[in-house]
Design an enzyme around this catalytic site. Sequence first.
Site, PDB file in Angstrom:
ATOM      1  CD  GLU A  22      -5.034   2.864  14.950  1.00 32.89           C
ATOM      2  OE1 GLU A  22      -4.383   1.899  14.490  1.00 32.89           O
ATOM      3  OE2 GLU A  22      -5.704   3.638  14.243  1.00 32.89           O
ATOM      4  CD  GLU A  66      -3.574   7.606  13.269  1.00 31.26           C
ATOM      5  OE1 GLU A  66      -3.735   6.870  12.284  1.00 31.26           O
ATOM      6  OE2 GLU A  66      -2.978   7.242  14.286  1.00 31.26           O
ATOM      7  CD  GLU A  75       2.059   3.353   8.619  1.00 32.72           C
ATOM      8  OE1 GLU A  75       0.881   2.973   8.662  1.00 32.72           O
ATOM      9  OE2 GLU A  75       2.600   3.977   9.527  1.00 32.72           O
ATOM     10  CD1 TRP A 123      -3.293   1.780   5.940  1.00 35.84           C
ATOM     11  CD2 TRP A 123      -5.239   0.688   6.039  1.00 35.84           C
ATOM     12  NE1 TRP A 123      -4.202   2.606   6.585  1.00 35.84           N
ATOM     13  CE2 TRP A 123      -5.401   1.949   6.658  1.00 35.84           C
ATOM     14  CE3 TRP A 123      -6.337  -0.177   5.986  1.00 35.84           C
ATOM     15  CZ2 TRP A 123      -6.608   2.372   7.209  1.00 35.84           C
ATOM     16  CZ3 TRP A 123      -7.536   0.243   6.536  1.00 35.84           C
ATOM     17  CH2 TRP A 123      -7.657   1.499   7.143  1.00 35.84           C
TER      18      TRP A 123
HETATM   19  C1  GAL Z   1      -3.308   3.958  11.954  1.00 35.57           C
HETATM   20  C2  GAL Z   1      -2.091   4.015  12.878  1.00 35.57           C
HETATM   21  C3  GAL Z   1      -1.020   4.928  12.323  1.00 35.57           C
HETATM   22  C4  GAL Z   1      -0.775   4.620  10.872  1.00 35.57           C
HETATM   23  C5  GAL Z   1      -2.083   4.747  10.131  1.00 35.57           C
HETATM   24  C6  GAL Z   1      -1.971   4.522   8.647  1.00 35.57           C
HETATM   25  O1  GAL Z   1      -4.096   2.855  12.206  1.00 35.57           O
HETATM   26  O2  GAL Z   1      -2.479   4.488  14.151  1.00 35.57           O
HETATM   27  O3  GAL Z   1       0.161   4.751  13.078  1.00 35.57           O
HETATM   28  O4  GAL Z   1      -0.262   3.333  10.740  1.00 35.57           O
HETATM   29  O5  GAL Z   1      -2.991   3.809  10.627  1.00 35.57           O
HETATM   30  O6  GAL Z   1      -3.217   4.686   8.021  1.00 35.57           O
END
Ligand code: GAL
Length: 684
Positions: free
Chosen positions: A153, A317, A365, A325
Amino acid sequence: MSNPLKLTHFLHGGDYNPDQWLDHPEIIDRDFHLFQQAHLNSITLGVFSWAKLEPSEGHYDFSWLDDIFDRAEAQGTHVILATPSGARPRWLAEKYPEVLRVDNHGQRQHFGERHNHCYTSPIYREKVQTINRKLAERYGHRKSLLMWHISNEYGGQCFCDLCQAAFRDWLKAKYHSLDCLNHAYWSSFWSHTYTSWDQVEAPSPLGDQSVTGLNLDWHRFVTDRTIDFFENEIKPLRELTPNIPVTTNFMGGNPPESHVFTDLDYQKFAEHVDIVSWDSYPNWSNDYESTAQLAMKTALMNDEMRSLKHDNYLIMESTPSQVNWHPYNRSKRPGMHEMGSLQQIAHGANSVMYFQLHQSRGASEMFHGAVITNNLSDQTRAFKDVTTVGHDLQQLTGAVATHRRDARVAIVFDYDNMWALDDSRNYANATKQYWRTIQEHYQYFWEHDIPVDIVKTADDLTPYTLVIDPMHFLMDQAFAAKLKAYVHQGGHLVGTYITGIVDRNDLAYQGGWLPDLQATYGLTVQETDTLYPHQHNTLKAFDKTYTTKDYSDLLVLDGAEPLGTYERDFYAGTTAISRHPLEQGAAYYLGCRTDTDFLEDFYRSLDRSLKLTPELPLKKKTPTVSIQVRENATAHFYFVINFSHQATTIQLTQPLTDALTHQPADSTQELPAYGVRVFTDSQD
Ligand code: GAL
């Protein structure tokens, strides 16, 4: 369509961070067992593992990663191997502080967090290349290695001296002379004239933030610098593993707007990756929009990502359950995981992958959803949902060689335009909402199962019957000429308020509207009235009255015919919506912002005349059911998804096979809440 990964099945997998469990090999044993149980066929390794791979400078430990590769290989699992530059080890920052990012107040950050390195630092670039080379040397020939996942990212900006110098070099290459730079930045205003290149600084609250041309160039530079960093990262990989494709995971914007990610021009970045991948985290079941509304926005994001290369792409992902979050981290309702996962496949994704496969026990996380949670059980809803999707993807193997049906409708989206419009010192910051405007125009097509591409200005417009070009504030003359040629050749164009105001340098066009826009739309725009949120006008069109809001262009027709008129205010009776027939084509201009009720009627009339709604062998009862088609020369796959908490039915009007059960499908199909069906005419 290319298929750089040469996939013969959909990928189902995700980020796996076993370095958290090295002192618990029994957990890793069990994980691999559960991966098979959940039909996972791919693991993404090493995304943030630098400190474990190179615990101190020049001392490497690959033993644990060797072991994970061996395990993956033993069960035929693909490995997507990440380069670790997204988070650096402490020793690197301590010894070489220049790798730490500097903010726009000139303050260097401390070690911490992630995604915060300088993109220019020669030392960081060298260290990244060194570890990447080691990874390529060690794993480049493993048969399980499917793809490189470059960093993670990419985003953000650095304002250190090295980046400022690189910015000046970038400007010199662009403008060649200070005179040209001064002209582009209109710098005599407020006595900002540059007399030396050394005076040029990136925008900062301590210096200039009002030179909009400078701000725009900074955005462009940040994209170019990031791509340059990426190109530096992949050099050893291209050299040692020329046949292994590279990707980097792009982002979508965060709730509430489900906006595109605005920091980087992905249209440009996409030219440098072999396959587009992105991270998709819609906040299903929020309290301000329906599931269908969010599904429409998510569909648009998928169409945007597919359109970057006009090719299939990957979901790198997503979450099997909830994230940690979003403003509120809601659980997925039963059925929603399959609904959301197959939606992405329907739009051209060739994978469903997750963050992360095994939940973290601690740190940032630990509460983020995962396939295997801290409960360690295979009886969680998330684990069962993932298993269902894994099973679905296996049944759909025949669809991996298909692509989303070609679109006849395109919506133009342009990053320079977005940045310049957002930064323009006019209109109303709260209501400009470029991406939301695109969403509102997209809605009719999504509800009527009409495929849409999201195109860049460099794309060929001629394959499209209808091109929609909303709020194109920054437009160069070449694109105006391209629109004109498109309509003359029989194309149908829709433009809107706040279009064609500035050139590529963010300088206002002189002497009225661009001649090519005047000729295309058959009108001139005299001024734009910006309304306060509670102010409205009304529009008379299609024998109805619609409410208008936010923006009203005042138009003078010169060849166009009125389709709708304002009813109130000093411009009552003047044209708000127009149509300009040109040879076989026509250009429509929407001078005001409306609610989607007007857009629905407007696009329905275009749909009728241009016959945009595809003939499908299925009939649905409600627009909250979406039907997307993936196809190739011999087969069609119809993805039918109910984005509602209410069950419904659909009718099949020709015999089809249920692609998930391989049984002939009954002509009446129940679709439960959030239910998914896939039908095919494939003979395989
Ligand atoms: C993404 C990130 C991951 C993880 C994920 C959680 O933005 O690439 O490493 O943090 O969010 O939703």
